[in-house]
Design an enzyme around this catalytic site. Sequence first.
Site, PDB file in Angstrom:
ATOM      1  N   GLY A  10      -1.467 -13.777  -5.721  1.00 33.07           N
ATOM      2  CA  GLY A  10      -0.767 -12.504  -5.911  1.00 33.07           C
ATOM      3  C   GLY A  10       0.634 -12.739  -6.467  1.00 33.07           C
ATOM      4  O   GLY A  10       1.009 -13.868  -6.807  1.00 33.07           O
ATOM      5  N   ASP A  37      -7.491 -17.079  -1.428  1.00 31.59           N
ATOM      6  CA  ASP A  37      -7.256 -15.740  -1.997  1.00 31.59           C
ATOM      7  C   ASP A  37      -8.597 -15.095  -2.347  1.00 31.59           C
ATOM      8  O   ASP A  37      -9.479 -15.734  -2.917  1.00 31.59           O
ATOM      9  CB  ASP A  37      -6.377 -15.851  -3.253  1.00 31.59           C
ATOM     10  CG  ASP A  37      -5.743 -14.512  -3.618  1.00 31.59           C
ATOM     11  OD1 ASP A  37      -4.507 -14.408  -3.534  1.00 31.59           O
ATOM     12  OD2 ASP A  37      -6.492 -13.569  -3.961  1.00 31.59           O
ATOM     13  N   THR A 100      -7.720  -5.809   6.079  1.00 35.01           N
ATOM     14  CA  THR A 100      -7.066  -7.055   5.636  1.00 35.01           C
ATOM     15  C   THR A 100      -5.781  -7.323   6.425  1.00 35.01           C
ATOM     16  O   THR A 100      -5.571  -8.429   6.929  1.00 35.01           O
ATOM     17  CB  THR A 100      -6.757  -6.983   4.123  1.00 35.01           C
ATOM     18  OG1 THR A 100      -7.986  -7.117   3.417  1.00 35.01           O
ATOM     19  CG2 THR A 100      -5.803  -8.080   3.698  1.00 35.01           C
ATOM     20  N   THR A 125       7.299  -6.886   5.773  1.00 33.26           N
ATOM     21  CA  THR A 125       8.086  -5.999   4.895  1.00 33.26           C
ATOM     22  C   THR A 125       9.098  -5.161   5.674  1.00 33.26           C
ATOM     23  O   THR A 125       8.872  -4.834   6.850  1.00 33.26           O
ATOM     24  CB  THR A 125       7.112  -5.062   4.142  1.00 33.26           C
ATOM     25  OG1 THR A 125       7.851  -3.997   3.546  1.00 33.26           O
ATOM     26  CG2 THR A 125       6.094  -4.412   5.078  1.00 33.26           C
ATOM     27  N   ASP A 126      10.156  -4.752   4.994  1.00 31.65           N
ATOM     28  CA  ASP A 126      11.143  -3.857   5.620  1.00 31.65           C
ATOM     29  C   ASP A 126      10.544  -2.473   5.898  1.00 31.65           C
ATOM     30  O   ASP A 126      11.094  -1.698   6.680  1.00 31.65           O
ATOM     31  CB  ASP A 126      12.408  -3.727   4.754  1.00 31.65           C
ATOM     32  CG  ASP A 126      12.169  -3.136   3.361  1.00 31.65           C
ATOM     33  OD1 ASP A 126      10.996  -2.947   2.974  1.00 31.65           O
ATOM     34  OD2 ASP A 126      13.171  -2.866   2.660  1.00 31.65           O
ATOM     35  N   GLU A 127       9.400  -2.170   5.256  1.00 30.93           N
ATOM     36  CA  GLU A 127       8.825  -0.828   5.408  1.00 30.93           C
ATOM     37  C   GLU A 127       8.346  -0.566   6.842  1.00 30.93           C
ATOM     38  O   GLU A 127       8.126   0.579   7.209  1.00 30.93           O
ATOM     39  CB  GLU A 127       7.687  -0.614   4.402  1.00 30.93           C
ATOM     40  CG  GLU A 127       8.182  -0.779   2.978  1.00 30.93           C
ATOM     41  CD  GLU A 127       7.267  -0.193   1.920  1.00 30.93           C
ATOM     42  OE1 GLU A 127       6.468   0.700   2.239  1.00 30.93           O
ATOM     43  OE2 GLU A 127       7.371  -0.644   0.769  1.00 30.93           O
ATOM     44  N   TYR A 149       0.126   1.754   4.794  1.00 34.03           N
ATOM     45  CA  TYR A 149       0.483   0.363   4.457  1.00 34.03           C
ATOM     46  C   TYR A 149       1.476  -0.185   5.477  1.00 34.03           C
ATOM     47  O   TYR A 149       1.266  -1.235   6.082  1.00 34.03           O
ATOM     48  CB  TYR A 149       1.083   0.292   3.047  1.00 34.03           C
ATOM     49  CG  TYR A 149       1.855  -0.990   2.776  1.00 34.03           C
ATOM     50  CD1 TYR A 149       1.206  -2.224   2.752  1.00 34.03           C
ATOM     51  CD2 TYR A 149       3.242  -0.977   2.574  1.00 34.03           C
ATOM     52  CE1 TYR A 149       1.914  -3.408   2.523  1.00 34.03           C
ATOM     53  CE2 TYR A 149       3.951  -2.145   2.334  1.00 34.03           C
ATOM     54  CZ  TYR A 149       3.279  -3.365   2.312  1.00 34.03           C
ATOM     55  OH  TYR A 149       3.981  -4.531   2.101  1.00 34.03           O
ATOM     56  N   ALA A 150       2.581   0.545   5.673  1.00 35.59           N
ATOM     57  CA  ALA A 150       3.636   0.063   6.574  1.00 35.59           C
ATOM     58  C   ALA A 150       3.112  -0.062   8.003  1.00 35.59           C
ATOM     59  O   ALA A 150       3.451  -1.013   8.721  1.00 35.59           O
ATOM     60  CB  ALA A 150       4.833   1.007   6.515  1.00 35.59           C
ATOM     61  N   LYS A 153       1.077  -3.186   8.329  1.00 36.39           N
ATOM     62  CA  LYS A 153       1.938  -4.377   8.376  1.00 36.39           C
ATOM     63  C   LYS A 153       2.638  -4.473   9.737  1.00 36.39           C
ATOM     64  O   LYS A 153       2.783  -5.567  10.288  1.00 36.39           O
ATOM     65  CB  LYS A 153       2.977  -4.349   7.246  1.00 36.39           C
ATOM     66  CG  LYS A 153       2.419  -4.501   5.845  1.00 36.39           C
ATOM     67  CD  LYS A 153       1.749  -5.846   5.588  1.00 36.39           C
ATOM     68  CE  LYS A 153       2.722  -6.994   5.469  1.00 36.39           C
ATOM     69  NZ  LYS A 153       2.025  -8.252   5.035  1.00 36.39           N
ATOM     70  N   VAL A 205       8.692   9.269 -12.153  1.00 35.78           N
ATOM     71  CA  VAL A 205       9.566   9.058 -10.989  1.00 35.78           C
ATOM     72  C   VAL A 205       9.203  10.115  -9.948  1.00 35.78           C
ATOM     73  O   VAL A 205       9.204  11.312 -10.240  1.00 35.78           O
ATOM     74  CB  VAL A 205      11.052   9.176 -11.398  1.00 35.78           C
ATOM     75  CG1 VAL A 205      11.959   9.266 -10.183  1.00 35.78           C
ATOM     76  CG2 VAL A 205      11.460   7.987 -12.238  1.00 35.78           C
ATOM     77  N   TYR A 206       8.894   9.659  -8.734  1.00 36.61           N
ATOM     78  CA  TYR A 206       8.489  10.584  -7.678  1.00 36.61           C
ATOM     79  C   TYR A 206       9.637  11.513  -7.260  1.00 36.61           C
ATOM     80  O   TYR A 206      10.766  11.044  -7.010  1.00 36.61           O
ATOM     81  CB  TYR A 206       8.049   9.816  -6.433  1.00 36.61           C
ATOM     82  CG  TYR A 206       6.671   9.206  -6.521  1.00 36.61           C
ATOM     83  CD1 TYR A 206       5.574   9.972  -6.900  1.00 36.61           C
ATOM     84  CD2 TYR A 206       6.464   7.876  -6.173  1.00 36.61           C
ATOM     85  CE1 TYR A 206       4.303   9.415  -6.947  1.00 36.61           C
ATOM     86  CE2 TYR A 206       5.191   7.312  -6.212  1.00 36.61           C
ATOM     87  CZ  TYR A 206       4.120   8.091  -6.602  1.00 36.61           C
ATOM     88  OH  TYR A 206       2.870   7.550  -6.640  1.00 36.61           O
ATOM     89  N   ARG A 213      16.089   2.041  -2.548  1.00 35.79           N
ATOM     90  CA  ARG A 213      15.439   0.794  -2.175  1.00 35.79           C
ATOM     91  C   ARG A 213      16.400  -0.364  -2.401  1.00 35.79           C
ATOM     92  O   ARG A 213      17.265  -0.312  -3.281  1.00 35.79           O
ATOM     93  CB  ARG A 213      14.174   0.562  -3.021  1.00 35.79           C
ATOM     94  CG  ARG A 213      13.108   1.648  -2.858  1.00 35.79           C
ATOM     95  CD  ARG A 213      12.514   1.640  -1.460  1.00 35.79           C
ATOM     96  NE  ARG A 213      11.479   2.647  -1.278  1.00 35.79           N
ATOM     97  CZ  ARG A 213      11.677   3.850  -0.712  1.00 35.79           C
ATOM     98  NH1 ARG A 213      12.896   4.199  -0.304  1.00 35.79           N
ATOM     99  NH2 ARG A 213      10.687   4.680  -0.540  1.00 35.79           N
ATOM    100  N   HIS A 275       7.012  10.225   1.676  1.00 35.51           N
ATOM    101  CA  HIS A 275       7.843   9.223   0.989  1.00 35.51           C
ATOM    102  C   HIS A 275       9.120   8.905   1.769  1.00 35.51           C
ATOM    103  O   HIS A 275       9.946   9.793   2.013  1.00 35.51           O
ATOM    104  CB  HIS A 275       8.210   9.766  -0.394  1.00 35.51           C
ATOM    105  CG  HIS A 275       8.479   8.702  -1.392  1.00 35.51           C
ATOM    106  ND1 HIS A 275       8.637   8.956  -2.728  1.00 35.51           N
ATOM    107  CD2 HIS A 275       8.621   7.364  -1.259  1.00 35.51           C
ATOM    108  CE1 HIS A 275       8.859   7.831  -3.372  1.00 35.51           C
ATOM    109  NE2 HIS A 275       8.864   6.848  -2.492  1.00 35.51           N
TER     110      HIS A 275
END
Length: 326
Positions: A10, A37, A100, A125-127, A149-150, A153, A205-206, A213, A275
């Site tokens: 990755g 991988d 995963t 991650t910081d998320e 995702y966050a 993690k 751009v959202y 960030r 978001h």
Amino acid sequence: MNILVTGGAGFIGSHYVRTMLEGGHPGFEEAHVTVLDALTYAGNRDNLPATHPRLTFAHGNILDRELLAGLLDGQDAVVHFAAESHVDRSIADGAAFVRTNVEGTQALLEACVAAGVERVVHVSTDEVYGSIEEGVWSEESPLLPNSPYAASKAGSDLIALAYVRTHGLNVSVTRCSNNYGPYQHPEKFIPLAVTNLLEGRPVPVYGDGGQIREWLHVDDHCRAVQRVLTGGRAGEVYNIGSGTAVANLTLARRLAELCGVGPEMVRHVTDRKGHDRRYALDQGKIERELGHRPLTEFGAGLAATVAWYRDNPGWWKPVKHAAGRP
Ligand code: NAD
């Protein structure tokens, strides 16, 4: 020294592996690297040298416990990058993220215990901290993830820390801010913007683009992971930040400028669900304890990254347009 790197095909994992094979991690010039991988849509065998005397490539899944047992035999250390990593995909379908990121991390750590692996770094991650209006998150801050995702993690981080307490596994956790650099999949913000612009398309751009960030060059992230691998303490979390905070809209306009087009190429689109508004890390711990500091200045790193995409359409065009995507 034998080291197993998951997710080494990755974006970040391959940078870490290439640096190691090039002798860029002091003390590891002779290390043998095994990459495990699954080569999902995000993994690319071309991110690694086709042949290298100190590299073994294993095409497989971190959920495959039998494969893990075989590969971990004789490994001194594991650096765990493998993950489903794209927030938008986790919003569309979170199942693979739990499989995963949560189950896969558990399978890997259990196999590390069984094989007697001496040292593990779990890359996070910081998320996991969620959005912060002002101030910075320290390693002691609560985990308040907002995207699937966050959350996956954050789950993997807790599993890693539990394996320290329960099994005495020597694991440290790193939590890094947004990375940029060469070989990043064109679905992520900076390469998406740059490759769109290079093809004469607008940059989406959202929302209002006011999301902030913290950007770190992938090389600084990989050097920090290596510092943690060699000097970090078991059961400790290390934030890896840059202090370079940029709003998405500002970044998109800057990328347009670097690609030689005007701000009219930046277009607002409907905001991402849930978001996060702002991420910001306290990076004092890794600096105090391990002497790590980022080296790549954002302006120079960004210009070099844009130049890399301009010079390497042969890498990103097939990835961007895979499966007939426009
Ligand atoms: P990436 O999506 O580019 O790469 C992930 C790699 O993992 C791919 O090669 C993929 O094939 C592999 N993989 C996925 N599922 C697998 C499985 N089940 N078994 C084996 N391999 C599998 O991700 P990245 O941006 O390089 O991120 C690497 C790590 O760093 C992730 O854990 C991510 O959460 C973390 N991280 C990323 C960023 C960032 O800005 N990109 C920031 C902080 C932390």
